[in-house]
Design a protein around this motif. Structure first.
Motif, PDB file in Angstrom:
ATOM      1  N   VAL A  24     -19.253 -15.916  14.677  1.00  0.00           N
ATOM      2  CA  VAL A  24     -19.571 -15.834  16.100  1.00  0.00           C
ATOM      3  C   VAL A  24     -20.469 -14.626  16.375  1.00  0.00           C
ATOM      4  N   ALA A  25     -20.175 -13.505  15.748  1.00  0.00           N
ATOM      5  CA  ALA A  25     -21.007 -12.310  15.911  1.00  0.00           C
ATOM      6  C   ALA A  25     -22.412 -12.567  15.399  1.00  0.00           C
ATOM      7  N   SER A  26     -22.511 -13.257  14.287  1.00  0.00           N
ATOM      8  CA  SER A  26     -23.818 -13.591  13.714  1.00  0.00           C
ATOM      9  C   SER A  26     -24.607 -14.512  14.639  1.00  0.00           C
ATOM     10  N   ILE A  27     -23.935 -15.500  15.211  1.00  0.00           N
ATOM     11  CA  ILE A  27     -24.594 -16.427  16.134  1.00  0.00           C
ATOM     12  C   ILE A  27     -25.026 -15.694  17.399  1.00  0.00           C
ATOM     13  N   LEU A  74     -28.804 -15.425  18.808  1.00  0.00           N
ATOM     14  CA  LEU A  74     -29.147 -15.800  20.182  1.00  0.00           C
ATOM     15  C   LEU A  74     -29.851 -14.652  20.910  1.00  0.00           C
ATOM     16  N   ALA A  75     -29.391 -13.440  20.694  1.00  0.00           N
ATOM     17  CA  ALA A  75     -30.034 -12.274  21.320  1.00  0.00           C
ATOM     18  C   ALA A  75     -31.470 -12.116  20.819  1.00  0.00           C
ATOM     19  N   LYS A  76     -31.680 -12.359  19.529  1.00  0.00           N
ATOM     20  CA  LYS A  76     -33.038 -12.282  18.982  1.00  0.00           C
ATOM     21  C   LYS A  76     -33.933 -13.356  19.590  1.00  0.00           C
ATOM     22  N   ARG A  77     -33.414 -14.556  19.713  1.00  0.00           N
ATOM     23  CA  ARG A  77     -34.195 -15.663  20.292  1.00  0.00           C
ATOM     24  C   ARG A  77     -34.514 -15.404  21.755  1.00  0.00           C
ATOM     25  N   ARG A  78     -33.532 -14.875  22.478  1.00  0.00           N
ATOM     26  CA  ARG A  78     -33.735 -14.545  23.890  1.00  0.00           C
ATOM     27  C   ARG A  78     -34.824 -13.487  24.030  1.00  0.00           C
ATOM     28  N   GLN A  79     -34.775 -12.474  23.173  1.00  0.00           N
ATOM     29  CA  GLN A  79     -35.790 -11.423  23.206  1.00  0.00           C
ATOM     30  C   GLN A  79     -37.169 -11.991  22.878  1.00  0.00           C
ATOM     31  N   LEU A 133     -35.147 -20.039  30.052  1.00  0.00           N
ATOM     32  CA  LEU A 133     -34.322 -18.861  30.336  1.00  0.00           C
ATOM     33  C   LEU A 133     -33.371 -19.133  31.503  1.00  0.00           C
ATOM     34  N   ALA A 134     -33.862 -19.828  32.515  1.00  0.00           N
ATOM     35  CA  ALA A 134     -33.003 -20.159  33.657  1.00  0.00           C
ATOM     36  C   ALA A 134     -31.881 -21.111  33.239  1.00  0.00           C
ATOM     37  N   SER A 135     -32.187 -22.024  32.321  1.00  0.00           N
ATOM     38  CA  SER A 135     -31.169 -22.992  31.900  1.00  0.00           C
ATOM     39  C   SER A 135     -30.034 -22.338  31.126  1.00  0.00           C
ATOM     40  N   ILE A 136     -30.297 -21.199  30.514  1.00  0.00           N
ATOM     41  CA  ILE A 136     -29.230 -20.492  29.810  1.00  0.00           C
ATOM     42  C   ILE A 136     -28.666 -19.362  30.667  1.00  0.00           C
ATOM     43  N   GLY A 137     -29.077 -19.349  31.936  1.00  0.00           N
ATOM     44  CA  GLY A 137     -28.531 -18.375  32.878  1.00  0.00           C
ATOM     45  C   GLY A 137     -29.043 -16.973  32.664  1.00  0.00           C
ATOM     46  N   ASP A 138     -30.236 -16.864  32.103  1.00  0.00           N
ATOM     47  CA  ASP A 138     -30.795 -15.555  31.774  1.00  0.00           C
ATOM     48  C   ASP A 138     -32.149 -15.420  32.451  1.00  0.00           C
TER      49      ASP A 138
END
Length: 86
Positions: free
Chosen positions: A25-28, A32-37, A79-84
């Motif tokens: 979970v930490a790895s995922i 996800l944080a990398k993809r968001r960035q 980004l909006a679809s993932i609430g970010d």
């Protein structure tokens, strides 16, 4: 009493089974944080290119403005679809 204690707190075997899942979970979350960035970086890139094109090609003869606007809009929607939303 030991059975009740194990039922409420779990056995030590459970914690060994859960540890790899916690790491997964930490790895995922890290991925996800990398993809968001990356999405935010891409959005900034397209927005800066749009500002440049407004000066260089105000009538969009090249069609790049249309493409960049579409890319930026798609990134914002994602980004909006993932609430970010920035």
């Amino acid at each position: 009493m030991v059975l009740q204690d194990e039922a409420t707190h779990g056995s030590s075997g459970d914690s060994h089974a859960i540890a790899p899942l916690i790491d997964k979970v930490a790895s995922i979350n890290n991925e996800l944080a990398k993809r968001r960035q990356q999405l935010y970086d891409d959005l900034r890139y397209f927005e800066s290119k749009l500002k440049e094109l407004d000066k260089l090609d105000p009538y969009d003869f090249t069609g790049l403005s249309t493409i960049y606007v579409r890319h930026a809009d798609n990134i914002r929607k994602l980004l909006a679809s993932i609430g970010d939303v920035d």
